[in-house]
Design an enzyme around this catalytic site. Structure first.
Site: not given
Ligand code: PEP
Length: 249
Positions: A10, A94, A96, A166, A172, A233-234
């Site tokens: 989230w 992650h 980020e 990822e 995102g 994520g989203g």
């Molecule tokens: C994430 O932040 O782990 C991710 C996969 O985000 P999104 O699904 O929004 O690309």
């Protein structure tokens, strides 16, 4: 057969009221797949979410933690603190966290150890930047991230590890790796695991894909033999979308 997992990150979304609303929506959804379902609300809502979901199949997990047991680390949260509010799994590495909070390979290896020493499970994230892919270095980058973060672990620790590939360029952005690109990387990751550990580990470790997974593309991505689920994520912020992904297996 490997575990299938769909985990919703989230991020820094949803205050307490919004968390309540989303959890109530999640509880109304019908699960038709065998995938394990996990959600990672922000720290302040973990205890509340844990209590609200304790009688369901949805596990509440954390987005991050510090490697120290306790002490002068203002603003940080330890494994013991997470355990004390019912959290047994933590997302580490992650992109980020790596990009905005300067988390290094060394810090991440320490966080992995701290989580495992506290009997927690880890979803370990890694993935290449767009430039790495354009220059053809994506496999090299991914290999070094997983070697630095995880390959110091003894074999018996791997039961507590889930990997999450990822690609940073797909997070995102609405841009997804094609199912073929995901499969190619996941198979590569498994081959790197195979070369470092006894075969059982590569075969049983779940490898999730993350990066703009949505109800419309989840089924095709999850159909690939080395993709064992998703870190979302989203699309995890809407209960129907999230469960459409959970049920895409
Ligand atoms: C994430 O932040 O782990 C991710 C996969 O985000 P999104 O699904 O929004 O690309």
């Amino acid at each position: 057969m490997r575990r299938q997992i769909v985990a919703g990150n989230w991020k820094m979304n949803n205050n307490l009221t919004e968390t309540d609303i989303l959890i109530a929506d999640l509880k109304r959804q019908n699960k038709t797949s065998n995938a394990e379902v996990k959600i990672a609300p922000t720290y302040t809502n973990l205890w509340h979410a844990y209590q609200a979901l304790r009688l369901t199949e949805i596990e509440v997990i954390a987005q991050n933690m510090h490697f120290a047991e306790k002490g002068a680390y203002t603003g940080e949260v330890s494994a013991d603190m997470l355990q004390s509010v019912g959290v047994k799994t933590v997302i580490l590495g992650h992109s980020e966290r790596r990009a905005y909070f300067n988390e290094t390979a060394e810090m991440l290896a320490k966080k992995v150890d701290a989580a495992l020493d506290n009997d927690m499970n880890v979803i370990f994230c890694f993935g290449e930047e767009l430039d790495d892919r354009k220059s053809g270095n994506h496999q090299q980058v991914v290999e070094s991230q997983i070697r630095n973060g995880l390959f110091h672990l003894e074999e018996d620790k791997w039961d507590s590890i889930v990997m999450a590939y990822e690609p940073v360029w797909a997070i995102g952005t609405g841009e997804t790796a094609t199912p073929e690109q995901a499969q190619e990387m996941h198979a590569f990751i498994r081959s790197v695991l195979q070369s470092a550990y006894k075969p059982g580990i590569a075969e049983k470790t779940p490898i999730l894909y993350g990066g703009s997974v949505k109800p419309g593309n989840a089924e095709e991505i999850f159909s690939k033999p080395d993709v064992d689920g998703g870190l979302i994520g989203g699309a995890a912020l809407k209960a129907e979308d999230f469960f459409a992904i959970v049920n895409a297996f």
